[in-house]
Design a protein around this motif. Structure first.
Motif, PDB file in Angstrom:
ATOM      1  N   LYS A 102      57.630  -3.575 -10.243  1.00  0.00           N
ATOM      2  CA  LYS A 102      58.045  -4.318  -9.059  1.00  0.00           C
ATOM      3  C   LYS A 102      59.494  -3.963  -8.747  1.00  0.00           C
ATOM      4  CE  LYS A 102      55.098  -8.389  -9.110  1.00  0.00           C
ATOM      5  NZ  LYS A 102      55.012  -9.829  -9.409  1.00  0.00           N
ATOM      6  N   PRO A 103      59.909  -3.898  -7.496  1.00  0.00           N
ATOM      7  CA  PRO A 103      59.140  -4.122  -6.275  1.00  0.00           C
ATOM      8  C   PRO A 103      58.383  -2.872  -5.806  1.00  0.00           C
ATOM      9  CG  PRO A 103      61.406  -3.693  -5.700  1.00  0.00           C
ATOM     10  CD  PRO A 103      61.312  -3.593  -7.202  1.00  0.00           C
ATOM     11  N   ASN A 106      54.635  -2.460  -4.825  1.00  0.00           N
ATOM     12  CA  ASN A 106      54.189  -2.869  -3.488  1.00  0.00           C
ATOM     13  C   ASN A 106      55.120  -2.289  -2.426  1.00  0.00           C
ATOM     14  OD1 ASN A 106      52.699  -4.231  -1.526  1.00  0.00           O
ATOM     15  ND2 ASN A 106      54.030  -6.036  -1.624  1.00  0.00           N
TER      16      ASN A 106
END
Ligand SMILES: [Mg+2]
Ligand SMILES: [Zn+2]
Length: 184
Positions: A102-103, A106
């Motif tokens: 993450k991030p 996404n």
């Protein structure tokens, strides 16, 4: 006043520029598609800026490094350059939802997200309505659709149906012939 003055072709790499042998990062596996040089030349002569937008999750998967990716990029750009073909920019996503932290798991840059297309649009003042996307997978053309590109061409020998596709060809050679006629 219209500040979006340039038109562009957004090209996928693996399956469009070169044959997709999956996770290509070595010269010996970088095989240009038949007809790609002529296709790029025709588009360039007709005042399209050329960009490559490519998902390279092989980096997130640890199959090759960012450095190896950059080396293969330099390699094919130099071959194209020697043939008089100028690529205005190459942008890649190195991430993957299952392999990135993450991030970045996404991220906005992995197609079908339009992040890299929109970045190019902004940086190079591209009129997306006049622009073209060429990809061998539906996610290439979904990203193109989401960024407002009006002409979205699938090049794939396997029949695919999608609202994101506006035209399709089995091979780059066929695609080249189409543009040859179009711009006569
Ligand atoms: Mg591809
Ligand atoms: Zn990404």
């Amino acid at each position: 006043m219209n500040k979006n003055i340039n038109k562009a072709v957004f090209l996928d790499r693996d399956g469009v520029i070169n044959k997709d042998f999956s996770y290509v990062y070595q010269k010996k596996n970088f095989v240009f598609n038949e007809g790609i040089f002529d296709l790029l030349r025709i588009l360039q002569e007709n005042k399209y800026l050329l960009f490559v937008i490519t998902n390279q999750s092989g980096i997130a998967r640890g199959l090759f490094s960012e450095k190896q990716y950059n080396q293969i990029t330099e390699y094919y750009l130099s071959i194209l350059g020697n043939l008089g073909i100028r690529i205005s920019g190459v942008f890649h996503c190195s991430h993957h939802p299952d392999f990135s932290e993450k991030p970045f798991s996404n991220c906005n840059c992995r197609k079908p997200k339009p992040g890299l297309f929109l970045k190019v649009q902004k940086e190079y003042q591209i009129n997306m309505f006049e622009s073209i996307a060429i990809g061998d997978s539906i996610r290439d053309l979904k990203a193109a659709y989401l960024s407002g590109i009006n002409n979205r061409i699938l090049v794939n020998p396997i029949y695919k149906e999608s609202i994101y596709i506006t035209k399709k060809f089995k091979t780059i050679k066929e695609c080249k012939k189409y543009f040859q006629k179009l711009f006569l």
